[in-house]
Design a protein around this motif. Sequence first.
Motif, PDB file in Angstrom:
ATOM      1  N   GLU A  16       0.833  -1.197   0.000  1.00 46.89           N
ATOM      2  CA  GLU A  16       0.000   0.000   0.000  1.00 46.89           C
ATOM      3  C   GLU A  16       0.872   1.253   0.000  1.00 46.89           C
ATOM      4  O   GLU A  16       2.093   1.179   0.150  1.00 46.89           O
ATOM      5  N   THR A  33       0.598  -3.323 -10.877  1.00 46.45           N
ATOM      6  CA  THR A  33      -0.378  -2.493 -10.185  1.00 46.45           C
ATOM      7  C   THR A  33      -1.785  -2.985 -10.484  1.00 46.45           C
ATOM      8  O   THR A  33      -2.053  -3.528 -11.558  1.00 46.45           O
ATOM      9  N   ARG A  34      -2.652  -2.792  -9.517  1.00 43.86           N
ATOM     10  CA  ARG A  34      -4.056  -3.163  -9.716  1.00 43.86           C
ATOM     11  C   ARG A  34      -4.843  -2.018 -10.326  1.00 43.86           C
ATOM     12  O   ARG A  34      -5.947  -2.216 -10.783  1.00 43.86           O
ATOM     13  N   GLY A  35      -4.293  -0.826 -10.256  1.00 43.69           N
ATOM     14  CA  GLY A  35      -4.952   0.330 -10.859  1.00 43.69           C
ATOM     15  C   GLY A  35      -4.263   0.721 -12.155  1.00 43.69           C
ATOM     16  O   GLY A  35      -3.390   0.011 -12.664  1.00 43.69           O
ATOM     17  N   GLU A  36      -4.649   1.868 -12.662  1.00 49.89           N
ATOM     18  CA  GLU A  36      -4.097   2.312 -13.946  1.00 49.89           C
ATOM     19  C   GLU A  36      -2.811   3.121 -13.785  1.00 49.89           C
ATOM     20  O   GLU A  36      -2.011   3.196 -14.700  1.00 49.89           O
ATOM     21  N   ARG A  37      -2.615   3.739 -12.601  1.00 51.30           N
ATOM     22  CA  ARG A  37      -1.442   4.580 -12.415  1.00 51.30           C
ATOM     23  C   ARG A  37      -0.747   4.179 -11.131  1.00 51.30           C
ATOM     24  O   ARG A  37      -1.380   3.797 -10.151  1.00 51.30           O
ATOM     25  N   TRP A  38       0.576   4.300 -11.144  1.00 51.97           N
ATOM     26  CA  TRP A  38       1.339   3.993  -9.946  1.00 51.97           C
ATOM     27  C   TRP A  38       2.654   4.751  -9.970  1.00 51.97           C
ATOM     28  O   TRP A  38       3.096   5.234 -10.996  1.00 51.97           O
TER      29      TRP A  38
END
Length: 222
Positions: A16, A33-38
């Motif tokens: 996290e 990543t599980r999202g689009e941005r990291w």
Amino acid sequence: MEEQHVARPHPDLDAELGTIVLVRPGTPHDYGTRGERWHFLYAHLHPKPDWLPLLDWPEVASGILQLRPAAPAAERIASRLRDAVRHQHSVLPQGEQLSANALEAALLWCDTQNPKAVRIDDRLLRVIELIDQDLKAQLDVPGLARAVNLSVSRFAHLFREQLGVSPRQFVERRRLDAACRLLELTRRSIASIAAEVGYPDPLYFSTRFRRHTGTSPTAYRR
């Protein structure tokens, strides 16, 4: 028949915001990543021998270690890592060493959040940060105690109990260690360095410096 060994994949581990992950050499790993941005900061390092105790973190999977620092400490760690990157791109001949110093500072802040290490009270961490922010400030014990809402006696007792020295001794060590770095890395005059680290009287500075290092500022620079 030749025996075949198949590496088992690690289980998925969440990191996290603010999590710090240490991957030991030779550990198979992948990340995503599980999202689009990291966004993350990272460093590949060959640790100095005296850094090894700072890398004894909780192991969450084979070869994977993690820390989850509190928000203020996480930002301090990130700031030191950014400094390490900035110094790597410096044109100064000391850039490499400055980068290593910043990386070591990041690891030292990590150590304050390591449950396997001796934890330092958050109020004392705040005091250490205040000291390092401005070494030429009036860093007396009553003022430092007020900054963290402690009585002078309670502050002094807690400081010595957790850090092994009095607040006054700690401040002097920080000032003189900073003076050593300035003598090594700059050509500034001794009087200017003395003022920068909180000693307006160069003669008194030289006396304390000699007691701390065993040599004069001029000899130390040579």
